[in-house]
Design an enzyme around this catalytic site. Structure first.
Site, PDB file in Angstrom:
ATOM      1  N   LYS A  52       0.841  -1.206   0.000  1.00 41.98           N
ATOM      2  CA  LYS A  52       0.000   0.000   0.000  1.00 41.98           C
ATOM      3  C   LYS A  52       0.872   1.250   0.000  1.00 41.98           C
ATOM      4  O   LYS A  52       0.569   2.231  -0.691  1.00 41.98           O
ATOM      5  CB  LYS A  52      -0.926  -0.015   1.231  1.00 41.98           C
ATOM      6  CG  LYS A  52      -2.038  -1.061   1.110  1.00 41.98           C
ATOM      7  CD  LYS A  52      -2.771  -1.306   2.424  1.00 41.98           C
ATOM      8  CE  LYS A  52      -3.771  -2.443   2.291  1.00 41.98           C
ATOM      9  NZ  LYS A  52      -4.397  -2.844   3.557  1.00 41.98           N
ATOM     10  N   GLN A  96      -3.941  -1.407   9.911  1.00 42.28           N
ATOM     11  CA  GLN A  96      -3.992  -2.742   9.311  1.00 42.28           C
ATOM     12  C   GLN A  96      -4.568  -3.752  10.300  1.00 42.28           C
ATOM     13  O   GLN A  96      -4.098  -3.880  11.421  1.00 42.28           O
ATOM     14  CB  GLN A  96      -2.580  -3.169   8.874  1.00 42.28           C
ATOM     15  CG  GLN A  96      -2.518  -4.514   8.174  1.00 42.28           C
ATOM     16  CD  GLN A  96      -3.232  -4.512   6.819  1.00 42.28           C
ATOM     17  OE1 GLN A  96      -3.141  -3.559   6.054  1.00 42.28           O
ATOM     18  NE2 GLN A  96      -3.957  -5.589   6.523  1.00 42.28           N
ATOM     19  N   ASP A 119     -10.836   3.316   4.793  1.00 43.45           N
ATOM     20  CA  ASP A 119     -11.321   1.941   4.672  1.00 43.45           C
ATOM     21  C   ASP A 119     -12.855   1.904   4.629  1.00 43.45           C
ATOM     22  O   ASP A 119     -13.445   0.917   4.201  1.00 43.45           O
ATOM     23  CB  ASP A 119     -10.852   1.103   5.873  1.00 43.45           C
ATOM     24  CG  ASP A 119      -9.588   0.313   5.579  1.00 43.45           C
ATOM     25  OD1 ASP A 119      -9.334   0.014   4.398  1.00 43.45           O
ATOM     26  OD2 ASP A 119      -8.860  -0.024   6.535  1.00 43.45           O
TER      27      ASP A 119
END
Ligand code: NDP
Length: 297
Positions: A52, A96, A119
């Site tokens: 990412k 994460q 997200d």
């Protein structure tokens, strides 16, 4: 002939489409910034985060990298999130998952400023999505919508079976597909581990989205002719190769391909799209935070 949907190519189109928006932000003196927080020594999580960060650098997004030892007290993670919420250079925050057991993942997700929740997991953003006013669509299901559009698969009026009801894939996928929108308007059935006769459901579908985490659960005999098959699953199975494993999806590709009109491979299908849509959300977050009008691909 079956179309193999090329997630790498579609993701590349999204990334290059984002460069116009990033240029427009740069003209306004803004560099989009994404903070990634890793609190795990799981090699897969470490790989995801570094991919990412690399994606960000490639398109011109500033990547802020935070790594916490897995034994770090939960409060330190929460105060890092508070600091990132207050940092004007950070437009998106990604913690994460999974986090260690002593950290409550729901508390972390609720702590992130909803305007930086790229997200799309904060309850405010989940609620907005369900209400048809999405701020950030979760990356994986949004990527699936883009993949369907890339091969001109209409969802309007289609019978879609989503296999899996997780908060990160199954539920938002179903919620997006039932919206009154060009990339929605589907009739959606959501299946899960308590579904009585999964094959009976999938055989009725025009589109099957598999997000289960069970290697090759969906086989060709569970599909009707000309079904569109989107395989979200990523599963490691033992293999006789150097690594000792290979990646397979939740769909048995070879048998499903015989029935499908279009199908995503694993790897190279949904995975690259999830990463591309994170960049998309970060650029959107930056544009909205800084009040700059941009066109998103
Ligand atoms: P979860 O484990 O959170 O959810 C799995 C879902 O599948 C649950 O709803 C579960 O039902 C259901 N399920 C499990 N077994 C069966 C079965 N035999 N029949 C029907 N339904 C079943 O997984 P995620 O949604 O997080 O991930 C799913 C897969 O997608 C994984 O392989 C994951 O690695 C992959 N993934 C890939 C991404 C990408 O970018 N390509 C991104 C995110 C995930 P119940 O609710 O009843 O337990």
């Amino acid at each position: 002939m079956t179309t193999i949907i090329d997630g790498n190519a579609v993701a590349e189109e999204i990334r290059s489409g984002l460069t116009d928006a990033i240029d427009a932000l740069e003209d306004a003196g803004v560099k989009p910034g994404l903070a990634t927080v890793l609190m795990s020594d799981d090699p897969a999580s470490q790989t995801y985060v570094s991919m990412k960060q690399r994606d960000c650098e490639e398109v011109g997004i500033e990547a802020f990298d935070y790594e916490l030892d897995p034994d770090t007290p939960a409060d330190e993670l929460y105060s890092l999130v508070d600091d990132l919420n207050a940092d004007d250079d950070v437009h998106g925050i990604l913690v994460q998952m999974p986090v260690p057991d002593h950290v409550d993942d729901r508390t972390v997700l609720r702590r992130i400023d909803p305007a930086k929740d790229v997200d799309g997991f904060h309850p405010e953003n989940v609620g907005r999505l369900v209400a048809g006013d999405a701020r950030f669509k979760p990356c994986t299901p949004h990527g699936v919508q883009k993949l369907l559009a890339s091969v001109d698969v209409e969802t309007e009026g289609a019978d879609v079976v989503v296999v899996g009801r997780s908060d990160i894939v199954g539920k938002p996928m179903a919620n997006l597909l039932i919206q009154k929108a060009d990339d929605g308007n589907a009739t959606v059935t959501v299946c899960h581990s308590r579904t009585k006769d999964l094959a009976a459901k999938t055989r009725e579908a025009d589109i099957v989205v598999a997000a289960v985490g069970v290697p090759e659960l969906i086989t060709g005999d569970m599909l009707s002719e000309d079904t569109v098959v989107i395989d979200v699953g990523v599963n490691r199975v033992d293999a006789d190769n150097e690594k000792g494993y290979k990646l397979v999806g939740d769909v048995e590709f070879d048998s499903a391909k015989e029935k499908a009109s279009a199908i995503t491979p694993v790897p190279g299908g949904v995975g690259p799209m999830t990463r591309a849509m994170l960049l998309w959300n970060t650029v959107k977050a930056a544009a909205e935070a800084e009040g700059v009008d941009v066109d998103l691909p």
